[in-house]
Motif scaffolding. Structure first.
Motif, PDB file in Angstrom:
ATOM      1  N   SER A 112       5.570   1.152 -10.673  1.00 55.37           N
ATOM      2  CA  SER A 112       5.766  -0.075  -9.900  1.00 55.37           C
ATOM      3  C   SER A 112       7.207  -0.537 -10.097  1.00 55.37           C
TER       4      SER A 112
ATOM      5  N   ILE B  60      10.466  -3.070  -9.061  1.00 56.24           N
ATOM      6  CA  ILE B  60      10.854  -4.363  -8.511  1.00 56.24           C
ATOM      7  C   ILE B  60      12.377  -4.435  -8.477  1.00 56.24           C
TER       8      ILE B  60
ATOM      9  N   SER C   6      13.023  -4.082   4.924  1.00 56.71           N
ATOM     10  CA  SER C   6      11.592  -4.374   4.829  1.00 56.71           C
ATOM     11  C   SER C   6      10.756  -3.109   4.717  1.00 56.71           C
TER      12      SER C   6
ATOM     13  N   ASN D  89       5.391   1.567  -3.575  1.00 57.45           N
ATOM     14  CA  ASN D  89       5.431   1.136  -4.979  1.00 57.45           C
ATOM     15  C   ASN D  89       6.651   0.281  -5.302  1.00 57.45           C
TER      16      ASN D  89
ATOM     17  N   GLN E 153       8.855  -3.420  -4.425  1.00 57.58           N
ATOM     18  CA  GLN E 153       8.948  -4.741  -3.819  1.00 57.58           C
ATOM     19  C   GLN E 153      10.253  -5.399  -4.247  1.00 57.58           C
TER      20      GLN E 153
ATOM     21  N   GLN F 188      12.380  -9.091  -4.856  1.00 58.46           N
ATOM     22  CA  GLN F 188      12.188 -10.502  -5.170  1.00 58.46           C
ATOM     23  C   GLN F 188      13.538 -11.200  -5.218  1.00 58.46           C
TER      24      GLN F 188
END
Length: 346
Positions: A135, A137, A147, A152, A154, A156
């Motif tokens: 995962s 980030i 986008s 897996n 993302q 922020q």
């Protein structure tokens, strides 16, 4: 050209030029009677506290910059021209470390990683593809990431100069690069990384010196390349954010004080331009030149304007800089350093 050096050898190379005699912006205009001919030849807080004001970009001479909000104040433009240059620089840095995304000895079974100051997100995207079971980030103060990303990954909006929102010991890997000029307290940043790292997890930091150098004197003190580092170091005094973490050894020092162990370093002189004889170094140099040519103004406009330069003076400086980049008789390079360390096992 050496592609790497030991810590002892690197320490011997940390004596940098002074910032005395920074040439004013009008210096570049005074060298030409016909300005038009020159231009014609050379143009080619944390997540929880962030709000919609993050989109209230500053505009300087038509270029957009992250909004001034607390300690989140970045000197580089965040518009399309600059982000294209940032993506090109990703390729330069990947080539410079042997075609890899990282040097920390990560296992394929890592579960959670974060890319601090992810920028366009290109490194995080490639990393997520390489580690599909992890995962990932990516955090940044500007929402300029795409986008369409791997499942897996993302992104922020987060200000890494504030207390991180990740739980203690929750990250297997913390990656950051090119945070130069955006951090007030580097040691606090490394302490947050240590707190959030899991036992046995790694942190990795890639940064570069602001100075362009040459081993044969072809980058002179009064050249545009020679003035680049002075422009940023002088500007850093007003920003309150250093650009000299590499020559000052802040990466290793910060990691050691935070508690990381087994700290390793990789040093490289990254060529800029087509001048190297070695094919691999020439490829790096060509991409480095293209990266800078893509948006010289986007890199220097904020720092130069803060020191009283006009837009026209910045444009002329950029023209000189591009000319020098294309001159194979000028053997310029910058010093890059990657430092990584491990959080002790429980």
């Amino acid at each position: 050209m050496s592609t790497g050096s030991s810590p002892k050898e690197a320490a011997a190379e940390t004596v940098e030029p002074t910032t005395d005699n920074l040439l004013p912006g009008d210096h570049w205009a005074q060298q030409y009677d016909d300005v038009d001919s020159v231009l014609g030849s050379e143009a080619s807080e944390s997540t929880a506290s962030m709000s919609s004001s993050i989109l209230e970009y500053r505009t300087i001479h038509g270029r957009t910059y992250h909004s001034e909000r607390g300690d989140a104040n970045y000197w580089g433009s965040n518009d399309e021209q600059q982000t294209e240059s940032m993506d090109m620089n990703h390729h330069v840095l990947t080539l410079a470390i042997g075609g890899k995304l990282h040097l920390a000895p990560l296992g394929k079974d890592i579960k959670k990683a974060v890319d601090i100051g992810t920028g366009t997100g290109i490194w995080a995207i490639d990393f997520a593809d390489e580690y599909p079971g992890c995962s990932v980030i990516g955090t940044d103060v500007s929402p300029i990431q795409p986008s369409w990303v791997p499942p897996n990954l993302q992104f922020q909006i987060d200000d890494c100069t504030q207390e991180w929102t990740f739980e203690d010991g929750s990250l297997d890997y913390v990656h950051m690069r090119y945070m130069t000029g955006s951090i007030v307290d580097w040691k606090a940043l490394f302490r947050e990384a240590f707190r959030c790292c899991a036992p046995g997890g790694y942190m990795e930091s890639l940064e570069s010196s602001p100075w362009f150098k040459s081993d044969d004197g072809t980058v002179t003190d009064t050249s545009a390349m020679g003035q680049w580092g002075k422009l940023f170091v002088e500007g850093s005094k007003k920003l309150g954010r250093t650009f000299t973490m590499v020559p000052d050894g802040l990466q290793r020092e910060g990691m050691e004080e935070a508690g990381f162990v087994d700290i390793q370093e990789f040093d490289m002189k990254v060529p800029v331009g087509d001048w190297p004889k070695d094919p691999k170094l020439r490829e790096i140099g060509r991409f480095a030149r293209a990266t800078l040519e893509q948006d010289v103004e986007g890199y220097v406009l904020y720092m130069a304007t803060m020191q009283g330069w006009s837009k026209e003076e910045v444009t002329l400086y950029a023209a000189h800089f591009r000319r020098e980049l294309r001159n194979t008789a000028i053997h310029g390079y910058f010093h890059m350093k990657v430092v990584w360390g491990k959080k002790p096992d429980a």
